[in-house]
Design a protein around this motif. Structure first.
Motif, PDB file in Angstrom:
ATOM      1  N   LEU A 167       6.277  26.034 124.547  1.00  0.00           N
ATOM      2  CA  LEU A 167       4.935  26.598 124.693  1.00  0.00           C
ATOM      3  C   LEU A 167       3.944  25.900 123.761  1.00  0.00           C
ATOM      4  O   LEU A 167       2.814  25.608 124.156  1.00  0.00           O
ATOM      5  N   GLN A 168       4.383  25.602 122.553  1.00  0.00           N
ATOM      6  CA  GLN A 168       3.514  24.893 121.605  1.00  0.00           C
ATOM      7  C   GLN A 168       3.266  23.456 122.059  1.00  0.00           C
ATOM      8  O   GLN A 168       2.148  22.960 122.027  1.00  0.00           O
ATOM      9  N   ARG A 169       4.329  22.793 122.483  1.00  0.00           N
ATOM     10  CA  ARG A 169       4.214  21.377 122.886  1.00  0.00           C
ATOM     11  C   ARG A 169       3.232  21.218 124.047  1.00  0.00           C
ATOM     12  O   ARG A 169       2.473  20.251 124.119  1.00  0.00           O
ATOM     13  N   TYR A 170       3.257  22.163 124.988  1.00  0.00           N
ATOM     14  CA  TYR A 170       2.407  22.057 126.158  1.00  0.00           C
ATOM     15  C   TYR A 170       1.099  22.844 126.016  1.00  0.00           C
ATOM     16  O   TYR A 170       0.375  23.030 126.995  1.00  0.00           O
ATOM     17  N   ASN A 171       0.815  23.303 124.768  1.00  0.00           N
ATOM     18  CA  ASN A 171      -0.416  24.023 124.493  1.00  0.00           C
ATOM     19  C   ASN A 171      -0.654  25.167 125.459  1.00  0.00           C
ATOM     20  O   ASN A 171      -1.758  25.362 125.986  1.00  0.00           O
ATOM     21  N   HIS A 172       0.401  25.924 125.746  1.00  0.00           N
ATOM     22  CA  HIS A 172       0.295  27.039 126.668  1.00  0.00           C
ATOM     23  C   HIS A 172      -0.481  28.192 126.033  1.00  0.00           C
ATOM     24  O   HIS A 172      -0.165  28.644 124.931  1.00  0.00           O
ATOM     25  N   GLU A 173      -1.489  28.663 126.724  1.00  0.00           N
ATOM     26  CA  GLU A 173      -2.272  29.807 126.273  1.00  0.00           C
ATOM     27  C   GLU A 173      -1.654  31.077 126.815  1.00  0.00           C
ATOM     28  O   GLU A 173      -1.397  31.180 128.028  1.00  0.00           O
ATOM     29  N   PRO A 174      -1.378  32.066 125.948  1.00  0.00           N
ATOM     30  CA  PRO A 174      -0.815  33.334 126.449  1.00  0.00           C
ATOM     31  C   PRO A 174      -1.795  33.999 127.424  1.00  0.00           C
ATOM     32  O   PRO A 174      -3.011  33.913 127.244  1.00  0.00           O
ATOM     33  N   PRO A 175      -1.274  34.652 128.455  1.00  0.00           N
ATOM     34  CA  PRO A 175      -2.167  35.301 129.444  1.00  0.00           C
ATOM     35  C   PRO A 175      -2.880  36.496 128.822  1.00  0.00           C
ATOM     36  O   PRO A 175      -2.453  37.051 127.845  1.00  0.00           O
TER      37      PRO A 175
END
Length: 175
Positions: A167-175
């Motif tokens: 999640l950090q590597r792909y800069n995923h934003e929590p919904p």
């Protein structure tokens, strides 16, 4: 069998110590080399048209034949001690008489044995040629965490932190 145990070994510099069948050659742009290395080895005076030319005598990561040559050398070293690769299953090794088998993935050995003396035999053979780290709990293999329950005959497989790191590597934003 009920007496089987598992261990994991990691060979340090497995590819890097393997002699090549024939030398390879590479040119490296001088501007890619850190200045302290250029100074230390006087590379400015050894460069030609902005490149340093090198002769490669042993395996390096990224060299296509490095893995194949390291595996070939391992088989040659293990054979006199009774270890051989299973004919139709690359990466799976057995011993001719000892109750031990292992898988090899890159430089990680996943070992199943009955009787520690047999695992000790494999370790002693490997240490003749390689620097080895040993995990007698068998708890980490190829980056996968393993929790063995020998009594109930199961293993829990996990990769702690994998999702968080992805999640950090792909800069995923929590919904």
């Amino acid at each position: 069998t009920d007496n089987a145990r598992y261990a994991c070994y990691d060979v340090k510099n497995f590819y890097l110590g393997t002699p090549l069948d024939r030398y390879e050659y590479m040119r490296i742009p001088l501007h890619l080399i850190p200045q302290h290395i250029i100074d230390q080895y006087d590379l400015t005076n050894k460069a030609l048209n902005g490149f340093v030319y090198v002769e490669i005598r042993k395996g390096i990561y990224g060299l296509p034949q490095a893995g194949m040559l390291a595996n070939k050398l391992l088989k040659e070293r293990l054979a006199p001690h009774g270890y051989l690769e299973v004919r139709d299953t690359p990466g799976l090794f057995i011993h001719k008489t000892r109750p031990i088998m292992f898988t090899l993935v890159v430089d990680d050995f996943g070992v199943k044995y009955v009787g520690k003396e047999h695992a000790d035999h494999l370790v002693s053979v490997l240490k003749r040629y390689y620097t080895l780290s040993e995990d007698w709990t068998g708890s980490l293999y190829c980056g996968v965490s393993l929790k063995w329950n020998y009594k109930e005959r199961w293993v829990d497989i996990s990769m702690p932190g994998y999702i968080k790191n992805a999640l950090q590597r792909y800069n995923h934003e929590p919904p």
